[in-house]
Design an enzyme around this catalytic site. Structure first.
Site, PDB file in Angstrom:
ATOM      1  N   ASP A 177      46.457  46.960  26.287  1.00 56.21           N
ATOM      2  CA  ASP A 177      45.748  46.054  25.387  1.00 56.21           C
ATOM      3  C   ASP A 177      45.943  44.611  25.864  1.00 56.21           C
ATOM      4  O   ASP A 177      46.959  43.974  25.555  1.00 56.21           O
ATOM      5  CB  ASP A 177      46.299  46.259  23.966  1.00 56.21           C
ATOM      6  CG  ASP A 177      45.610  45.395  22.929  1.00 56.21           C
ATOM      7  OD1 ASP A 177      44.883  44.465  23.311  1.00 56.21           O
ATOM      8  OD2 ASP A 177      45.816  45.655  21.732  1.00 56.21           O
ATOM      9  N   HIS A 237      38.052  30.791  48.428  1.00 62.17           N
ATOM     10  CA  HIS A 237      37.321  31.293  47.280  1.00 62.17           C
ATOM     11  C   HIS A 237      35.853  31.565  47.588  1.00 62.17           C
ATOM     12  O   HIS A 237      35.332  32.612  47.308  1.00 62.17           O
ATOM     13  CB  HIS A 237      37.344  30.171  46.231  1.00 62.17           C
ATOM     14  CG  HIS A 237      37.711  30.664  44.882  1.00 62.17           C
ATOM     15  ND1 HIS A 237      38.602  30.008  44.088  1.00 62.17           N
ATOM     16  CD2 HIS A 237      37.329  31.731  44.176  1.00 62.17           C
ATOM     17  CE1 HIS A 237      38.747  30.638  42.972  1.00 62.17           C
ATOM     18  NE2 HIS A 237      37.998  31.703  42.996  1.00 62.17           N
ATOM     19  N   LYS A 281      45.755  30.505  33.262  1.00 61.37           N
ATOM     20  CA  LYS A 281      44.559  31.318  33.538  1.00 61.37           C
ATOM     21  C   LYS A 281      44.751  32.045  34.872  1.00 61.37           C
ATOM     22  O   LYS A 281      44.420  33.225  35.007  1.00 61.37           O
ATOM     23  CB  LYS A 281      43.339  30.393  33.573  1.00 61.37           C
ATOM     24  CG  LYS A 281      41.953  31.037  33.588  1.00 61.37           C
ATOM     25  CD  LYS A 281      41.580  31.889  34.724  1.00 61.37           C
ATOM     26  CE  LYS A 281      40.155  32.373  34.706  1.00 61.37           C
ATOM     27  NZ  LYS A 281      39.774  33.023  35.954  1.00 61.37           N
ATOM     28  N   GLU A 325      36.330  39.456  39.102  1.00 69.39           N
ATOM     29  CA  GLU A 325      36.382  38.104  39.679  1.00 69.39           C
ATOM     30  C   GLU A 325      36.762  38.163  41.162  1.00 69.39           C
ATOM     31  O   GLU A 325      37.862  38.611  41.509  1.00 69.39           O
ATOM     32  CB  GLU A 325      37.377  37.232  38.908  1.00 69.39           C
ATOM     33  CG  GLU A 325      37.345  35.786  39.400  1.00 69.39           C
ATOM     34  CD  GLU A 325      38.217  34.829  38.590  1.00 69.39           C
ATOM     35  OE1 GLU A 325      38.410  35.051  37.385  1.00 69.39           O
ATOM     36  OE2 GLU A 325      38.718  33.872  39.203  1.00 69.39           O
TER      37      GLU A 325
HETATM   38  C1  MEV Z   1      40.844  30.560  39.075  1.00 60.88           C
HETATM   39  O1  MEV Z   1      40.393  31.795  38.532  1.00 60.88           O
HETATM   40  C2  MEV Z   1      42.316  30.343  38.789  1.00 60.88           C
HETATM   41  C3  MEV Z   1      42.917  29.036  39.297  1.00 60.88           C
HETATM   42  O2  MEV Z   1      42.184  27.925  38.781  1.00 60.88           O
HETATM   43  C4  MEV Z   1      44.358  28.990  38.838  1.00 60.88           C
HETATM   44  C5  MEV Z   1      45.077  27.679  39.096  1.00 60.88           C
HETATM   45  O3  MEV Z   1      44.442  26.613  39.192  1.00 60.88           O
HETATM   46  O4  MEV Z   1      46.333  27.727  39.123  1.00 60.88           O
HETATM   47  C6  MEV Z   1      42.821  28.950  40.799  1.00 60.88           C
END
Ligand code: MEV
Length: 403
Positions: free
Chosen positions: A257, A355, A241, A69
């Protein structure tokens, strides 16, 4: 012959015969990989990126991260640099061990106290049988019991020392279950298996001067975002996430793992009865304070770690003598660093600004063009702040028209 009985080359020949084009792979690598899994026909490559400046408990680490990513390694670096400016983080790993489960069916004359009095003896027998684990500082620590109708639930705490320990724990549980099912009052063993319930907890804390993150207003927005993640499940899962972006990458790079950690994180995040963010950020005077607790059932030895030269290389980068507790501290810190970078981005410019710059490398990689053309398209995407596949195609045409 069955598919699994074929050599990896024979399996690949079968696929090629079906008209499937396969990437070349060096035979030695193919055979090494065939030892790790089943029905192996190839490999999957991931970039390994580095965080060269992670300051944990006063020590600097170079941390390898394996992820496809874009932005994840950059985000971890951003967070790590801010931590470093503030004296780093403090982290602590409480590696008590893993819980295993043995579930037995009882007969009507089952006597709980009779079984309970045998626990010290059973622990001793297991530790004698698995003496090599005891030699490394691990072993069976405790057995607890509860009964529900005809079912007896036994929880067995095993310290796996420096290993993740799933295999060892399962062997120990099966050893104990065989002994237990022969005892009076026991009808049958239902199962004996490791539980992935959160264990091996690591907590990391950091205190940041607000002027290192853009001021008090930014700190307050981050704290508010964090508060939203305590009650709003839509935000909480996204926050988590972002943490897992870093944690996974470090787990994969170190041959751990990640599925076990993911499963345990889900339980930990829901422990209050409401799924919530795993991290917390709050303002205290001139500081933004952050903390994160993660269940990290990981190891630095055993499993596939010793067998994989790509993973061993990452341990050389980390410092060969890193202990499992230290690695857990490092991984949790990477999670918090990724979390901070994401919160900073979304509470200021929005995530897309930084990003998309990095994502544009993916757009360019999708083009069928020469390396030189790709570089020019990348430049044009960034200069014009147009970050879409259509824009990449448009700029490629422009580049070619000029040639
Ligand atoms: C993207 O991979 C992860 C984010 O969405 C985490 C977040 O919003 O805290 C940027």
């Amino acid at each position: 012959m069955k598919f699994y009985q074929l050599t990896p080359e024979e399996r690949r020949a079968l696929l090629t015969k079906q008209g499937i084009k396969l990437d070349a792979i060096d035979p030695a690598t193919l055979h090494q990989l065939d030892q790790l899994s089943e029905n192996v026909v190839g490999q999957l490559r991931l970039p390994v990126g580095l965080v060269p400046n992670l300051l944990v408990n006063g020590q600097r680490y170079w941390v390898p991260m394996a992820t496809e990513e874009p932005s994840v390694v950059a985000a971890a670096n951003h967070g790590a640099n801010i931590f470093s400016k503030n004296g780093g983080v403090t982290a602590q790993s409480d590696r008590q061990g893993l819980d295993g489960q043995i579930i037995l069916q009882s007969t009507s004359d089952f006597e709980p106290t009779a079984l309970r009095t045998l626990f010290p003896q059973l622990i001793e027998q297991a530790n004698h049988e698995f003496a090599s684990l005891v030699k490394y500082g691990g072993g069976v620590k405790r057995i607890e019991m509860r009964q529900k109708a005809e079912l007896i639930y036994l929880k067995v705490l095993v310290d796996p020392a420096e290993a993740m320990g799933a295999n060892k724990v399962n062997s120990i549980l099966e050893f104990l279950a065989i002994k237990m099912e022969k005892l009076p009052g026991i009808k049958a063993k239902l199962f004996a298996i490791l539980s992935n319930y959160p264990s091996q907890l690591t907590t990391v804390r950091v205190k940041l001067m607000v002027n290192t993150i853009g001021g008090l207003a930014v700190a307050n927005r981050i704290a508010l975002l964090s508060k939203i993640g305590q009650t709003d499940v839509y935000r909480a899962v996204t926050n988590n996430k972002g943490i897992m972006n870093g944690v996974h990458a470090a787990l994969i790079a170190t041959g751990n793992d990640s599925r076990a950690v993911d499963a345990a994180c889900g339980v930990l995040a829901s422990q209050s009865g409401q799924y919530a963010s795993l991290s917390k950020w709050y303002v205290q005077g001139d500081n933004l304070c952050g903390e994160l607790t993660l269940p990290l059932a990981i190891g630095t030895v055993g499993g596939s770690i010793t067998a994989r030269s790509d993973v061993r290389q990452n341990y050389r980068i980390l410092g060969k003598k890193i202990t499992t507790a230290e690695l857990a501290n490092v991984i949790a810190t990477i999670g918090l660093a990724n979390n901070l970078a994401a919160l900073l981005a979304i509470s200021t410019d929005g995530i897309q600004k930084g990003h998309m710059k990095l994502q544009s490398r993916n757009l360019v990689a999708n083009l069928s063009a020469t390396t030189q053309e790709k570089e020019q398209v990348l430049q044009l995407l960034t200069q014009n702040r147009e970050y879409s596949q259509a824009a990449a195609v448009k700029f490629l045409q422009q580049v070619r028209e000029k040639e």
